[in-house]
Design a protein around this motif. Structure first.
Motif, PDB file in Angstrom:
ATOM      1  N   LYS A  72       0.833  -1.207   0.000  1.00  0.00           N
ATOM      2  CA  LYS A  72       0.000   0.000   0.000  1.00  0.00           C
ATOM      3  C   LYS A  72       0.865   1.254   0.000  1.00  0.00           C
ATOM      4  O   LYS A  72       0.586   2.222  -0.723  1.00  0.00           O
ATOM      5  CB  LYS A  72      -0.920  -0.008   1.216  1.00  0.00           C
ATOM      6  CG  LYS A  72      -1.954   1.106   1.217  1.00  0.00           C
ATOM      7  CD  LYS A  72      -2.925   0.949   2.376  1.00  0.00           C
ATOM      8  CE  LYS A  72      -3.987   2.044   2.342  1.00  0.00           C
ATOM      9  NZ  LYS A  72      -4.958   1.896   3.456  1.00  0.00           N
ATOM     10  N   ALA A  73       1.944   1.222   0.794  1.00  0.00           N
ATOM     11  CA  ALA A  73       2.852   2.370   0.818  1.00  0.00           C
ATOM     12  C   ALA A  73       3.592   2.502  -0.510  1.00  0.00           C
ATOM     13  O   ALA A  73       3.756   3.613  -1.040  1.00  0.00           O
ATOM     14  CB  ALA A  73       3.847   2.222   1.966  1.00  0.00           C
ATOM     15  N   ALA A  74       4.036   1.368  -1.066  1.00  0.00           N
ATOM     16  CA  ALA A  74       4.791   1.399  -2.321  1.00  0.00           C
ATOM     17  C   ALA A  74       3.931   1.924  -3.469  1.00  0.00           C
ATOM     18  O   ALA A  74       4.379   2.762  -4.267  1.00  0.00           O
ATOM     19  CB  ALA A  74       5.323   0.006  -2.645  1.00  0.00           C
ATOM     20  N   THR A  75       2.700   1.445  -3.578  1.00  0.00           N
ATOM     21  CA  THR A  75       1.818   1.946  -4.636  1.00  0.00           C
ATOM     22  C   THR A  75       1.473   3.410  -4.404  1.00  0.00           C
ATOM     23  O   THR A  75       1.253   4.157  -5.358  1.00  0.00           O
ATOM     24  CB  THR A  75       0.530   1.110  -4.713  1.00  0.00           C
ATOM     25  OG1 THR A  75      -0.090   1.050  -3.411  1.00  0.00           O
ATOM     26  CG2 THR A  75       0.827  -0.301  -5.185  1.00  0.00           C
ATOM     27  N   GLY A  76       1.447   3.820  -3.140  1.00  0.00           N
ATOM     28  CA  GLY A  76       1.249   5.236  -2.853  1.00  0.00           C
ATOM     29  C   GLY A  76       2.400   6.086  -3.347  1.00  0.00           C
ATOM     30  O   GLY A  76       2.219   7.261  -3.688  1.00  0.00           O
ATOM     31  N   HIS A  77       3.602   5.483  -3.418  1.00  0.00           N
ATOM     32  CA  HIS A  77       4.769   6.182  -3.964  1.00  0.00           C
ATOM     33  C   HIS A  77       4.839   6.065  -5.488  1.00  0.00           C
ATOM     34  O   HIS A  77       5.767   6.594  -6.102  1.00  0.00           O
ATOM     35  CB  HIS A  77       6.064   5.601  -3.373  1.00  0.00           C
ATOM     36  CG  HIS A  77       6.128   5.680  -1.885  1.00  0.00           C
ATOM     37  ND1 HIS A  77       6.813   4.755  -1.114  1.00  0.00           N
ATOM     38  CD2 HIS A  77       5.578   6.556  -1.005  1.00  0.00           C
ATOM     39  CE1 HIS A  77       6.678   5.066   0.164  1.00  0.00           C
ATOM     40  NE2 HIS A  77       5.938   6.148   0.255  1.00  0.00           N
ATOM     41  N   GLY A  78       3.884   5.335  -6.083  1.00  0.00           N
ATOM     42  CA  GLY A  78       3.875   5.171  -7.533  1.00  0.00           C
ATOM     43  C   GLY A  78       4.556   3.915  -8.028  1.00  0.00           C
ATOM     44  O   GLY A  78       4.765   3.760  -9.238  1.00  0.00           O
ATOM     45  N   ALA A  79       4.914   2.991  -7.133  1.00  0.00           N
ATOM     46  CA  ALA A  79       5.597   1.762  -7.540  1.00  0.00           C
ATOM     47  C   ALA A  79       4.610   0.792  -8.188  1.00  0.00           C
ATOM     48  O   ALA A  79       3.466   0.661  -7.748  1.00  0.00           O
ATOM     49  CB  ALA A  79       6.263   1.097  -6.340  1.00  0.00           C
ATOM     50  N   ARG A  80       5.077   0.093  -9.215  1.00  0.00           N
ATOM     51  CA  ARG A  80       4.278  -0.949  -9.858  1.00  0.00           C
ATOM     52  C   ARG A  80       4.553  -2.279  -9.167  1.00  0.00           C
ATOM     53  O   ARG A  80       5.714  -2.645  -8.960  1.00  0.00           O
ATOM     54  CB  ARG A  80       4.632  -1.060 -11.339  1.00  0.00           C
ATOM     55  CG  ARG A  80       3.786  -2.077 -12.099  1.00  0.00           C
ATOM     56  CD  ARG A  80       4.295  -2.276 -13.514  1.00  0.00           C
ATOM     57  NE  ARG A  80       3.452  -3.206 -14.257  1.00  0.00           N
ATOM     58  CZ  ARG A  80       3.770  -3.716 -15.440  1.00  0.00           C
ATOM     59  NH1 ARG A  80       4.921  -3.384 -16.022  1.00  0.00           N
ATOM     60  NH2 ARG A  80       2.953  -4.561 -16.051  1.00  0.00           N
ATOM     61  N   ARG A  92      -4.906   0.216  -6.814  1.00  0.00           N
ATOM     62  CA  ARG A  92      -5.352  -1.049  -7.404  1.00  0.00           C
ATOM     63  C   ARG A  92      -4.859  -1.188  -8.841  1.00  0.00           C
ATOM     64  O   ARG A  92      -4.546  -2.284  -9.297  1.00  0.00           O
ATOM     65  CB  ARG A  92      -6.873  -1.134  -7.349  1.00  0.00           C
ATOM     66  CG  ARG A  92      -7.417  -2.546  -7.616  1.00  0.00           C
ATOM     67  CD  ARG A  92      -8.928  -2.595  -7.514  1.00  0.00           C
ATOM     68  NE  ARG A  92      -9.368  -2.145  -6.207  1.00  0.00           N
ATOM     69  CZ  ARG A  92     -10.261  -1.184  -6.007  1.00  0.00           C
ATOM     70  NH1 ARG A  92     -10.800  -0.564  -7.045  1.00  0.00           N
ATOM     71  NH2 ARG A  92     -10.610  -0.836  -4.789  1.00  0.00           N
ATOM     72  N   GLN A  93      -4.761  -0.084  -9.555  1.00  0.00           N
ATOM     73  CA  GLN A  93      -4.282  -0.139 -10.935  1.00  0.00           C
ATOM     74  C   GLN A  93      -2.796  -0.475 -11.011  1.00  0.00           C
ATOM     75  O   GLN A  93      -2.322  -0.965 -12.039  1.00  0.00           O
ATOM     76  CB  GLN A  93      -4.551   1.193 -11.631  1.00  0.00           C
ATOM     77  CG  GLN A  93      -6.031   1.464 -11.874  1.00  0.00           C
ATOM     78  CD  GLN A  93      -6.277   2.802 -12.543  1.00  0.00           C
ATOM     79  OE1 GLN A  93      -5.342   3.572 -12.774  1.00  0.00           O
ATOM     80  NE2 GLN A  93      -7.525   3.088 -12.866  1.00  0.00           N
ATOM     81  N   LEU A  94      -2.059  -0.223  -9.931  1.00  0.00           N
ATOM     82  CA  LEU A  94      -0.626  -0.507  -9.909  1.00  0.00           C
ATOM     83  C   LEU A  94      -0.315  -1.922  -9.430  1.00  0.00           C
ATOM     84  O   LEU A  94       0.837  -2.349  -9.480  1.00  0.00           O
ATOM     85  CB  LEU A  94       0.094   0.505  -9.009  1.00  0.00           C
ATOM     86  CG  LEU A  94       0.111   1.948  -9.518  1.00  0.00           C
ATOM     87  CD1 LEU A  94       0.661   2.883  -8.448  1.00  0.00           C
ATOM     88  CD2 LEU A  94       0.941   2.059 -10.791  1.00  0.00           C
ATOM     89  N   LEU A  95      -1.319  -2.638  -8.944  1.00  0.00           N
ATOM     90  CA  LEU A  95      -1.139  -4.016  -8.476  1.00  0.00           C
ATOM     91  C   LEU A  95      -1.724  -4.980  -9.496  1.00  0.00           C
ATOM     92  O   LEU A  95      -2.884  -4.870  -9.874  1.00  0.00           O
ATOM     93  CB  LEU A  95      -1.831  -4.215  -7.123  1.00  0.00           C
ATOM     94  CG  LEU A  95      -1.921  -5.658  -6.613  1.00  0.00           C
ATOM     95  CD1 LEU A  95      -0.533  -6.228  -6.334  1.00  0.00           C
ATOM     96  CD2 LEU A  95      -2.792  -5.736  -5.361  1.00  0.00           C
ATOM     97  N   GLU A  96      -0.907  -5.930  -9.942  1.00  0.00           N
ATOM     98  CA  GLU A  96      -1.389  -6.923 -10.902  1.00  0.00           C
ATOM     99  C   GLU A  96      -0.889  -8.301 -10.491  1.00  0.00           C
ATOM    100  O   GLU A  96       0.297  -8.487 -10.219  1.00  0.00           O
ATOM    101  CB  GLU A  96      -0.920  -6.594 -12.314  1.00  0.00           C
ATOM    102  CG  GLU A  96      -1.555  -7.482 -13.373  1.00  0.00           C
ATOM    103  CD  GLU A  96      -1.263  -7.022 -14.792  1.00  0.00           C
ATOM    104  OE1 GLU A  96      -1.740  -7.680 -15.731  1.00  0.00           O
ATOM    105  OE2 GLU A  96      -0.557  -6.008 -14.954  1.00  0.00           O
ATOM    106  N   VAL A  97      -1.810  -9.248 -10.450  1.00  0.00           N
ATOM    107  CA  VAL A  97      -1.492 -10.633 -10.096  1.00  0.00           C
ATOM    108  C   VAL A  97      -1.772 -11.501 -11.309  1.00  0.00           C
ATOM    109  O   VAL A  97      -2.856 -11.433 -11.898  1.00  0.00           O
ATOM    110  CB  VAL A  97      -2.325 -11.109  -8.891  1.00  0.00           C
ATOM    111  CG1 VAL A  97      -1.934 -12.536  -8.510  1.00  0.00           C
ATOM    112  CG2 VAL A  97      -2.148 -10.169  -7.702  1.00  0.00           C
ATOM    113  N   ARG A  98      -0.790 -12.310 -11.676  1.00  0.00           N
ATOM    114  CA  ARG A  98      -0.943 -13.197 -12.831  1.00  0.00           C
ATOM    115  C   ARG A  98      -0.549 -14.621 -12.471  1.00  0.00           C
ATOM    116  O   ARG A  98       0.121 -14.864 -11.454  1.00  0.00           O
ATOM    117  CB  ARG A  98      -0.098 -12.701 -14.010  1.00  0.00           C
ATOM    118  CG  ARG A  98      -0.680 -11.475 -14.712  1.00  0.00           C
ATOM    119  CD  ARG A  98       0.199 -11.023 -15.866  1.00  0.00           C
ATOM    120  NE  ARG A  98      -0.451 -10.008 -16.679  1.00  0.00           N
ATOM    121  CZ  ARG A  98      -1.117 -10.253 -17.801  1.00  0.00           C
ATOM    122  NH1 ARG A  98      -1.217 -11.499 -18.254  1.00  0.00           N
ATOM    123  NH2 ARG A  98      -1.676  -9.284 -18.488  1.00  0.00           N
TER     124      ARG A  98
END
Length: 356
Positions: A128-136, A186-192
């Motif tokens: 959550k913190a990483a995606t808040g910083h813009g991390a993919r 949510r757009q920066l998190l992807e599970v495959r």
């Protein structure tokens, strides 16, 4: 433990240092610039002030150039080639690294204890913190329905059904976590899911990675982990393997939900997203809204279509008898996959191919 204990203060300090703080950095920079200006102003009364200022500035600029363009790259190159060995995969430590990430987070594994009940909340705070910083954030696990699960089970000396359950627990946890994120995160998190055994594991945060190999008789997290730079030869090799598998993988949503379109010969069409299970290569869907829609229409007027199914064309809708052995088997498979129950199941029976 008392409020004045040094341990909580130490943890707070480490968390503070890991967190990017650009506004504070700008404040310090402005203060340093102000102090420098004050010193220059106070020394302006000195003899030969301009000559001394020019000489010192020139020397400092040369030092900066040498540091940035010579010493800096040499240090970076030396660090890239350095390999640090960890006796095992420390999930809490990895979660702490994720917390401060600003560019990339990647996980490649069969399944991972980092998504288990003991470590998942700590990791999710980091994500959550990483995606808040813009991390993919990219997470790639093994497809529970793939042959690779059977092979990995043999390597570990376990039943493939146990491996499959562990993967599905991870997927349920990740699915619930995604729902807790805001839209941007949510757009920066992807599970495959990949259907080929990766052979290696990868836990990456920004420009560093933990790399290991899938060994026989032991989970990858229990073995030695190599901490390397992403741009090192080993880091580059594992990144290429990750990218290859990522391109061939499918989104987690394709495993958890099946898009189905019901077409009524007299009353248009409606789209659904259904949970589903396979039994003996036949697909069965469940969903209260779909069953309710079917109850309001004549079955002989309905047909089902889905681009995700292997056989294209209209599928016949067959309601499973809720007192049959098949229904009990479907309930079992559904509970294993979704940790939930379903009241009714509908088979999507493909069209019969007629050949001369």
């Amino acid at each position: 433990m008392s409020a004045g204990s040094p341990i909580p203060r130490l943890r707070w300090l480490l968390r503070t240092l890991r967190t990017p703080r650009r506004p504070q950095s700008l404040t310090v920079l402005v203060l340093l610039a102000a102090v420098a200006a004050l010193l220059l102003w106070s020394s302006s009364r000195m003899d030969n002030y301009e000559e001394n200022l020019t000489l010192n500035l020139g020397t400092d600029i040369v030092g900066v150039v040498v540091t940035v363009f010579v010493i800096g790259p040499l240090i970076s190159r030396a660090q890239e080639g350095r390999v640090r060995e960890h006796t095992r995969l420390d999930y809490e430590w990895f979660s702490a690294q994720v917390y401060g990430s600003t560019s990339n987070v990647k996980v490649l594994d069969t399944f991972s204890s980092v998504f288990g009940p003991q470590f998942s909340e700590r990791l999710f705070r980091g994500i959550k913190a990483a995606t808040g910083h813009g991390a993919r954030v990219q997470i790639l696990l093994l497809d529970p329905d793939s042959l690779a699960v059977i092979l990995r089970g043999r390597e570990l000396g376990e039943q493939s059904a146990d491996i499959r359950r562990d993967i599905m627990r991870n997927l349920r946890t990740l699915d619930r976590f995604a729902l807790r994120l805001d839209e941007n995160s949510r757009q920066l998190l992807e599970v495959r899911l990949c259907s080929t055994s990766p052979g290696v594991t990868l836990y990456r945060w920004d420009e560093r990675s933990l790399v290991s190999f899938l060994t026989v008789g032991r989970l990858s997290g229990e073995g030695v982990q190599l901490e390397v730079a992403v741009r090192s030869p080993l880091g580059t090799f594992v990144e290429q393997r990750f990218d290859e598998l990522w391109q061939q993988s499918k989104r987690m949503e394709r495993f958890t939900h099946l898009p189905v379109t019901l077409v009524d010969a007299t009353d248009g069409r409606r789209e659904f997203s259904c949970r589903f299970v396979y039994v003996d290569d036949c697909v069965y869907v469940a969903g209260h809204d779909l069953v309710s829609y079917m109850a309001r229409h004549r079955l002989d007027q309905l047909s089902a279509y889905s681009e995700a199914l292997g056989v294209r064309g209209a599928h016949e809708l067959i309601v499973v008898d809720d007192e049959s052995e098949l229904h009990r088997l479907l309930m079992q498979h559904f509970a294993e996959k979704y940790d939930a129950s379903a009241a009714a199941f509908v088979e999507l029976r493909p069209p019969v191919l007629v050949t001369e």
